[in-house]
Design a protein around this motif. Structure first.
Motif, PDB file in Angstrom:
ATOM      1  N   ILE A 191       3.296   4.479   5.958  1.00 41.86           N
ATOM      2  CA  ILE A 191       3.744   3.085   5.880  1.00 41.86           C
ATOM      3  C   ILE A 191       3.341   2.356   7.155  1.00 41.86           C
ATOM      4  O   ILE A 191       3.539   2.864   8.266  1.00 41.86           O
ATOM      5  N   GLU A 246       2.627  -0.018   2.101  1.00 36.68           N
ATOM      6  CA  GLU A 246       2.265   1.348   1.738  1.00 36.68           C
ATOM      7  C   GLU A 246       0.913   1.352   1.043  1.00 36.68           C
ATOM      8  O   GLU A 246       0.656   0.554   0.139  1.00 36.68           O
ATOM      9  N   GLN A 283      -1.891   9.370  -1.423  1.00 34.92           N
ATOM     10  CA  GLN A 283      -1.412   8.352  -0.493  1.00 34.92           C
ATOM     11  C   GLN A 283      -2.246   8.400   0.789  1.00 34.92           C
ATOM     12  O   GLN A 283      -2.799   9.427   1.145  1.00 34.92           O
TER      13      GLN A 283
END
Length: 796
Positions: free
Chosen positions: A593, A615, A627
């Motif tokens: 983040i 994010e 991610q």
């Protein structure tokens, strides 16, 4: 997904510690671990110049900053605790100054334009140039430190001052000190109470607030606390025209003090040690002679009767010699003439300019309503005026001593030269015949002998000699001792009148006079008094700066420090006049983040969505399941972030418009501040938005990218690898079609294939070629290092 066009790639021999693009030009400034400061151009990342580390600059660069107009580069040095301002045209130091501690971060801000505030001041500066004569350039054949005032550097003073509009260089140190320098030269504020080491800072362009990121270490705590502090600098904003005028005037005064210092340095270099030969040889003569006759009587007998004792004749013919006397006379004539010219044309001109600017400053200080809150005091300025006046009086005294000495030395050497020719029975030219000496010349010689050839045994303890024939050098000695032979004031009726008058002796209307002191002493006294006058406003403005907001952001483990500019926590949107953006990650808590903290420069005003998380995850086009974590980020322009992302083994360069993050402000739950707690303790309550990329993104093949520097004005970026030696340069506004056309020209593929197939084939070839090069580089590192060095030499 459009890829930015790569325009340059380079392997560098030394690890890069800082890189900053020029705000106006296609130039990037770099510093490396060897202590060098480098300037490269966008085209093929070509080197423009390099400034190597040396004993005068330093060996460890701790920060870099460009002046907003792109004409001056500032860098700080850890080992010498010095900040250097360098010309962008040449690798030369224009100005440098010492700071209280090692500088860990710096930022150069230009004040938001307000034409109504600067037009009257601009016209007054034009009047100053008309009324005040231009300073003569210092002779370049003397001091190398006088380059800034040499003939080919006539515009460097104005280069340092830059535009009339105020700009401020803000410095943060490892001890928490923060200093603000107007135009990068004059200190206008000092803040001493910040806790911890400064990691990053930014002064808003409206001068309303100063935001600082600090790192606080506690001895009993294994972690370091990263803290955000917003300081209220509203005094600078409210008094912007006054601050600008005062800073501009003080910068002129600081430059003139440097001019006076360099002028005196040139004078000291013009004075030669050969002028002391007469003193030392006369002293040796006294120590060796067996007669009871004094040296003065020996020379007087030679003047009156034309006969010299055997001891004096041996001194003149064996030690001094006819050739040595002639050389000594020429050296004295040349040296005194050079010093005299420097005093008249440079020292006095600089002193008159100082008086002019100080007098204008006194007029400003008398407007107490405007300038008293800034710390301008009339008494300190009056003391400075008197100190400059004392320096002018001492300069005039030196001129009188030079003029008198030159007349006496000419007559003395002319007579002694003829006398020595007679002793050696050589031919005497008719024009040098002693019988043709005028009575005035004879009086000059007699006065010279009676005044300068008296034995003074008390001088032997101080200087190792009995005589002080040469009187000019004592004025140029940088010593606190009184003059060996001060001027005779017995016949000075004005001096005696002032000393005997109770009212005039200590009158502020008359400049103080120090007949016993040297020119260097009076110059140091003048500098000290003017420095005290210059420092007072910085103390006053510094005390007016208060803390408006403070919050601990997060904690990190104690480990080896990483260079400040290459590590988040803080990046600033310095172009926005009413908002501060702080961009940071919490690497040990939420690595995926990126957090955005927004604060208004007006600390009394609140804004929505003060803290927001971004994010980078499953909705990204280049990978739909994994991610990403943010490795580095910086502002590309007012509303766009450039980020380097890590996604498994790939690195990605992308542009993130803030409008996409704040598009659904109404749908985002507002974050509630709790200033009594650290932000990391409230991270679960921070709203998080998912980032989307449309076109402005590129996968960085075969490169472990770690850091990025961008210039939105020129639409360029520079990516640095994790080994700090591999860089790539991109143009950020290129589209697919331009890149495809270039690749078609180089590859000559089958035109019947589709556009998509052509791109894929070219990408595969490029990746394969780069992989081969990378593998070969790893297997032959020694050969690669040698080739890099040769390449750097050819670039230079």
């Amino acid at each position: 997904m459009a890829a930015f066009r790569q325009v340059g790639e380079k392997q560098l021999p030394n690890e890069i510690t800082f890189m900053v693009w020029s705000p106006k030009r296609d130039l990037i400034a770099l510093s490396n671990k060897a202590g060098e400061v480098l300037l490269h151009r966008l085209a093929n990342f070509q080197r423009v110049w390099s400034l190597p580390a040396n004993e005068n600059t330093g060996k460890e660069v701790t920060s870099l900053a460009w002046r907003p107009d792109g004409k001056i580069l500032a860098f700080s040095l850890a080992d010498t605790k010095r900040v250097v301002l360098c010309d962008v045209e040449k690798p030369e130091c224009l100005h440098s100054f010492l700071v209280d501690g090692p500088v860990t971060c710096m930022h150069w801000t230009e004040v938001a334009e307000d034409s109504s505030s600067f037009t009257p001041f601009s016209s007054s500066e034009g009047e100053t140039e008309l009324l005040l004569p231009k300073l003569p350039m210092l002779p370049k054949n003397y001091s190398t430190a006088a380059k800034i005032f040499s003939e080919e550097k006539s515009d460097e003073i104005m280069k340092l001052l830059g535009d009339v509009r105020l700009n401020a260089l803000v410095l943060g140190t490892s001890s928490g000190f923060i200093e603000i320098f107007a135009y990068g030269m004059y200190k206008i504020a000092t803040v001493t109470w910040i806790a911890g080491s400064c990691r990053s800072l930014c002064l808003s362009s409206d001068l309303k607030s100063l935001s600082v990121i600090t790192e606080v270490s506690i001895s009993t705590d294994p972690e370091r606390v990263i803290t955000y502090t917003q300081l209220d600098t509203s005094l600078l904003s409210n008094c912007l025209p006054e601050v600008t005028r005062m800073a501009r005037k003080f910068t002129h005064i600081s430059t003139l003090l440097q001019y006076q210092k360099l002028s005196l340095t040139c004078m000291c270099e013009a004075w030669e040690d050969i002028l002391m030969q007469m003193d030392s040889r006369l002293t040796k003569f006294v120590q060796e002679k067996n007669t009871t006759t004094s040296v003065q009587d020996e020379f007087m007998q030679l003047l009156l009767w034309g006969k010299a004792s055997p001891e004096l004749q041996a001194l003149l013919m064996n030690q001094l010699t006819v050739k040595g006397l002639k050389k000594l006379g020429q050296s004295i004539e040349s040296s005194y003439s050079s010093i005299q010219k420097l005093v008249i044309s440079h020292l006095q001109s600089g002193s008159e300019a100082l008086l002019y600017h100080l007098s204008e400053l006194k007029g400003m200080a008398l407007w107490r309503q405007k300038y008293e809150p800034l710390g301008l005091e009339v008494t300190l300025i009056e003391d400075s005026v008197n100190a400059v006046g004392s320096f002018i009086l001492k300069s005039n005294e030196l001129l009188q001593v030079i003029e008198s000495s030159m007349k006496n030395f000419r007559a003395f050497f002319r007579w002694l030269y003829v006398a020595m020719l007679r002793m050696s029975e050589e031919h005497i030219l008719p024009e040098l015949n002693v019988n043709k000496m005028s009575q005035r010349d004879t009086v000059f010689v007699a006065d010279f002998l009676s005044e300068h050839f008296n034995e003074a045994p008390e001088l032997y303890d101080r200087k190792g000699k009995y005589f002080n024939v040469e009187r000019v050098g004592q004025y140029l000695k940088d010593e606190d001792d009184d003059l060996l032979t001060p001027p005779n004031t017995d016949g000075n009726h004005w001096f005696n009148f002032v000393q005997n008058s109770t009212h005039l002796k200590d009158s502020p209307l008359l400049f103080p006079y120090y007949p016993q002191k040297s020119l260097h002493y009076v110059k140091r006294r003048m500098e000290g008094i003017i420095d005290l006058c210059l420092q007072k406003p910085s103390e006053t403005i510094g005390k007016s700066i208060s803390q408006a907001f403070c919050m601990p952001l997060y904690r990190v483990q104690k480990r080896e420090p990483i260079p400040v500019s290459l590590e988040l926590p803080s990046l600033w949107n310095s172009k926005s006049s009413d908002l501060h953006y702080v961009v940071f990650t919490m690497p040990e808590q939420s690595p995926s983040i990126l957090y955005l903290l927004r604060r208004s420069t007006d600390s009394s005003r609140c804004i929505n969505n003060a803290v927001l998380g971004v994010e980078f995850g499953s909705k990204m086009e280049f990978n739909e399941e994994s991610q990403c974590s943010c490795l580095d980020a910086c502002f590309y322009d007012d509303e766009t972030l450039a980020v380097v992302l890590k996604e498994e083994k790939e690195r990605v360069l992308a542009l993130l418009p803030l409008s996409s993050v704040y598009a659904d402000n109404d749908c985002v739950e507002e974050f509630s501040w709790d200033t009594s707690r650290s932000l990391i303790d409230q991270s679960s309550n921070i709203p998080v938005q998912c980032a989307f990329f449309e076109k402005q993104v590129r996968v960085l093949e075969n490169m472990k990218a770690q850091h990025v520097a961008v210039n939105g004005f020129r639409k360029i970026s520079c990516v640095l690898s994790s080994n700090l030696r591999h860089v790539r340069v991109f143009e950020m506004d290129e589209d697919d079609e331009g890149e495809i056309d270039e690749e078609e020209d180089h590859e000559s593929q089958d035109t019947n294939g589709t556009q998509k197939e052509l791109e894929e084939s070219i990408d595969c070839q490029d990746v394969s070629a780069i992989s081969d090069i990378t593998q070969e580089t790893e297997e032959n590192s020694d050969v690669q290092d040698e080739s890099i060095s040769n390449l750097e030499m050819s670039d230079a």
